[in-house]
Design an enzyme around this catalytic site. Structure first.
Site, short mmCIF file in Angstrom:
data_model
loop_
_atom_site.label_atom_id
_atom_site.label_comp_id
_atom_site.label_asym_id
_atom_site.label_seq_id
_atom_site.Cartn_x
_atom_site.Cartn_y
_atom_site.Cartn_z
CB VAL A 135 -0.77 -0.03 1.24
CG1 VAL A 135 -1.70 1.28 1.36
CG2 VAL A 135 -1.83 -1.24 1.13
CE LYS A 160 -9.31 -6.76 9.40
NZ LYS A 160 -9.77 -6.35 10.66
CE1 TYR A 171 1.00 -10.43 4.62
CE2 TYR A 171 3.22 -9.56 5.70
CZ TYR A 171 2.34 -9.65 4.65
OH TYR A 171 2.56 -8.96 3.33
N GLY A 218 -1.89 2.47 7.12
CA GLY A 218 -2.40 2.61 8.40
C GLY A 218 -4.01 3.00 8.43
CD GLN A 219 -5.92 6.31 4.95
OE1 GLN A 219 -7.10 6.13 4.49
NE2 GLN A 219 -4.62 6.68 4.71
N GLY A 220 -6.26 0.57 7.10
CA GLY A 220 -6.99 -0.71 7.03
C GLY A 220 -6.90 -1.39 5.46
#
Length: 139
Positions: free
Chosen positions: A74, A85, A113, A80-82
Protein backbone atom coordinates in the site's frame (compact mmCIF):
# COMPACT_ATOMS: atom_id res chain seq x y z
CA UNK A 1 -12.57 7.87 0.85
CA UNK A 2 -14.12 5.53 -1.72
CA UNK A 3 -12.04 2.38 -2.13
CA UNK A 4 -12.53 0.01 -5.05
CA UNK A 5 -10.78 -3.37 -5.08
CA UNK A 6 -10.82 -5.40 -8.29
CA UNK A 7 -8.87 -8.20 -9.94
CA UNK A 8 -8.71 -6.90 -13.52
CA UNK A 9 -5.07 -6.27 -14.40
CA UNK A 10 -5.82 -5.75 -18.12
CA UNK A 11 -5.72 -1.95 -18.05
CA UNK A 12 -3.77 -1.34 -14.83
CA UNK A 13 -1.57 1.73 -14.87
CA UNK A 14 1.93 0.28 -14.44
CA UNK A 15 3.45 3.69 -13.65
CA UNK A 16 1.04 4.11 -10.74
CA UNK A 17 1.96 0.63 -9.53
CA UNK A 18 5.67 1.48 -9.80
CA UNK A 19 5.02 4.58 -7.67
CA UNK A 20 3.35 2.44 -5.00
CA UNK A 21 6.34 0.08 -4.89
CA UNK A 22 8.79 3.00 -4.85
CA UNK A 23 6.92 4.67 -1.98
CA UNK A 24 7.86 1.73 0.27
CA UNK A 25 11.44 1.50 -1.00
CA UNK A 26 11.04 -1.28 -3.58
CA UNK A 27 12.98 0.34 -6.43
CA UNK A 28 13.51 -2.67 -8.74
CA UNK A 29 9.87 -2.88 -9.78
CA UNK A 30 9.78 -1.14 -13.15
CA UNK A 31 6.77 -1.44 -15.51
CA UNK A 32 8.27 -4.44 -17.32
CA UNK A 33 8.84 -6.35 -14.07
CA UNK A 34 5.37 -5.42 -12.82
CA UNK A 35 3.82 -6.67 -16.07
CA UNK A 36 5.69 -9.95 -15.79
CA UNK A 37 4.96 -10.72 -12.12
CA UNK A 38 1.29 -9.70 -12.22
CA UNK A 39 0.83 -11.39 -15.59
CA UNK A 40 2.07 -14.65 -14.04
CA UNK A 41 -0.23 -14.31 -11.02
CA UNK A 42 -3.68 -15.87 -11.12
CA UNK A 43 -5.04 -14.07 -8.03
CA UNK A 44 -4.83 -10.27 -8.08
CA UNK A 45 -6.16 -7.41 -5.98
CA UNK A 46 -5.79 -3.82 -7.18
CA UNK A 47 -6.91 -1.01 -4.88
CA UNK A 48 -8.16 2.20 -6.43
CA UNK A 49 -8.93 5.49 -4.73
CA UNK A 50 -10.38 8.19 -7.00
CA UNK A 51 -9.40 6.13 -10.06
CA UNK A 52 -5.75 5.83 -9.01
CA UNK A 53 -3.98 2.63 -7.90
CA UNK A 54 -2.78 3.05 -4.31
CA UNK A 55 -2.23 -0.59 -3.33
CA UNK A 56 -2.32 -4.18 -4.47
CA UNK A 57 -1.51 -7.78 -3.78
CA UNK A 58 -1.12 -10.95 -5.79
CA UNK A 59 -0.90 -14.70 -5.42
CA UNK A 60 -0.18 -17.81 -7.44
CA UNK A 61 -2.22 -20.94 -6.86
CA UNK A 62 -3.07 -24.34 -8.27
CA UNK A 63 -6.60 -23.72 -7.00
CA UNK A 64 -6.75 -26.83 -4.81
CA UNK A 65 -3.70 -27.61 -2.69
CA UNK A 66 -1.31 -24.67 -2.58
CA UNK A 67 -1.04 -20.93 -3.01
CA UNK A 68 1.60 -18.32 -2.29
CA UNK A 69 0.81 -14.67 -1.61
CA UNK A 70 3.17 -11.93 -2.76
CA UNK A 71 3.47 -8.16 -2.74
CA UNK A 72 0.83 -6.88 -0.35
CA UNK A 73 1.80 -3.24 -0.82
CA UNK A 74 0.00 0.00 0.00
CA UNK A 75 1.36 3.42 -0.92
CA UNK A 76 3.01 4.97 2.13
CA UNK A 77 0.56 7.89 2.05
CA UNK A 78 -2.38 5.49 2.54
CA UNK A 79 -0.92 3.14 5.14
CA UNK A 80 -2.53 2.73 8.55
CA UNK A 81 -6.07 2.93 7.14
CA UNK A 82 -6.85 -0.78 6.95
CA UNK A 83 -6.27 -1.03 3.20
CA UNK A 84 -3.71 -3.85 3.41
CA UNK A 85 -6.17 -5.79 5.58
CA UNK A 86 -8.82 -5.38 2.88
CA UNK A 87 -6.36 -6.61 0.24
CA UNK A 88 -5.57 -9.69 2.34
CA UNK A 89 -9.27 -10.41 2.88
CA UNK A 90 -9.94 -10.02 -0.84
CA UNK A 91 -7.11 -12.39 -1.79
CA UNK A 92 -7.89 -14.92 0.94
CA UNK A 93 -11.52 -14.95 -0.17
CA UNK A 94 -10.37 -15.92 -3.66
CA UNK A 95 -8.22 -18.66 -2.07
CA UNK A 96 -10.89 -19.83 0.41
CA UNK A 97 -10.92 -23.42 -0.92
CA UNK A 98 -7.13 -23.81 -1.17
CA UNK A 99 -5.71 -26.16 1.46
CA UNK A 100 -2.43 -24.36 2.17
CA UNK A 101 -1.57 -20.70 1.63
CA UNK A 102 2.05 -19.58 2.12
CA UNK A 103 3.71 -16.20 2.25
CA UNK A 104 7.01 -14.69 3.27
CA UNK A 105 6.68 -11.52 5.29
CA UNK A 106 8.99 -8.59 4.85
CA UNK A 107 10.92 -7.87 8.02
CA UNK A 108 8.81 -5.97 10.51
CA UNK A 109 5.42 -6.96 9.06
CA UNK A 110 5.09 -10.35 10.74
CA UNK A 111 2.46 -9.09 13.20
CA UNK A 112 0.20 -7.95 10.35
CA UNK A 113 0.22 -11.42 8.81
CA UNK A 114 -0.25 -13.06 12.20
CA UNK A 115 -3.44 -11.00 12.61
CA UNK A 116 -4.53 -12.29 9.19
CA UNK A 117 -4.31 -15.87 10.48
CA UNK A 118 -0.82 -16.83 9.33
CA UNK A 119 1.61 -18.70 11.59
CA UNK A 120 5.32 -19.48 11.37
CA UNK A 121 6.30 -22.67 9.56
CA UNK A 122 8.28 -25.44 11.23
CA UNK A 123 9.68 -26.71 7.94
CA UNK A 124 9.69 -23.64 5.71
CA UNK A 125 12.72 -23.31 3.47
CA UNK A 126 13.82 -20.90 0.79
CA UNK A 127 16.64 -20.13 -1.61
CA UNK A 128 17.67 -16.57 -2.43
CA UNK A 129 20.02 -15.58 -5.23
CA UNK A 130 20.41 -12.08 -3.79
CA UNK A 131 22.95 -12.16 -0.93
CA UNK A 132 21.28 -9.29 0.97
CA UNK A 133 17.96 -11.15 1.02
CA UNK A 134 19.72 -14.39 1.88
CA UNK A 135 21.38 -12.70 4.88
CA UNK A 136 18.10 -11.10 6.01
CA UNK A 137 15.74 -14.06 5.70
CA UNK A 138 17.68 -17.31 6.01
CA UNK A 139 18.99 -18.88 9.20
Amino acid sequence: MDILICNDFTHANLDEMREVYASVGWKKHNPEVIQQVFGASNVIALVYVNGRIIGFGRAMSDGIFNAAIYDIVVHKDYQGQGIAKKVMEYILNQLKDVSCVHLISTTGNEEFYDKSGFKRLKTGMARYLNSDLRDEYLE
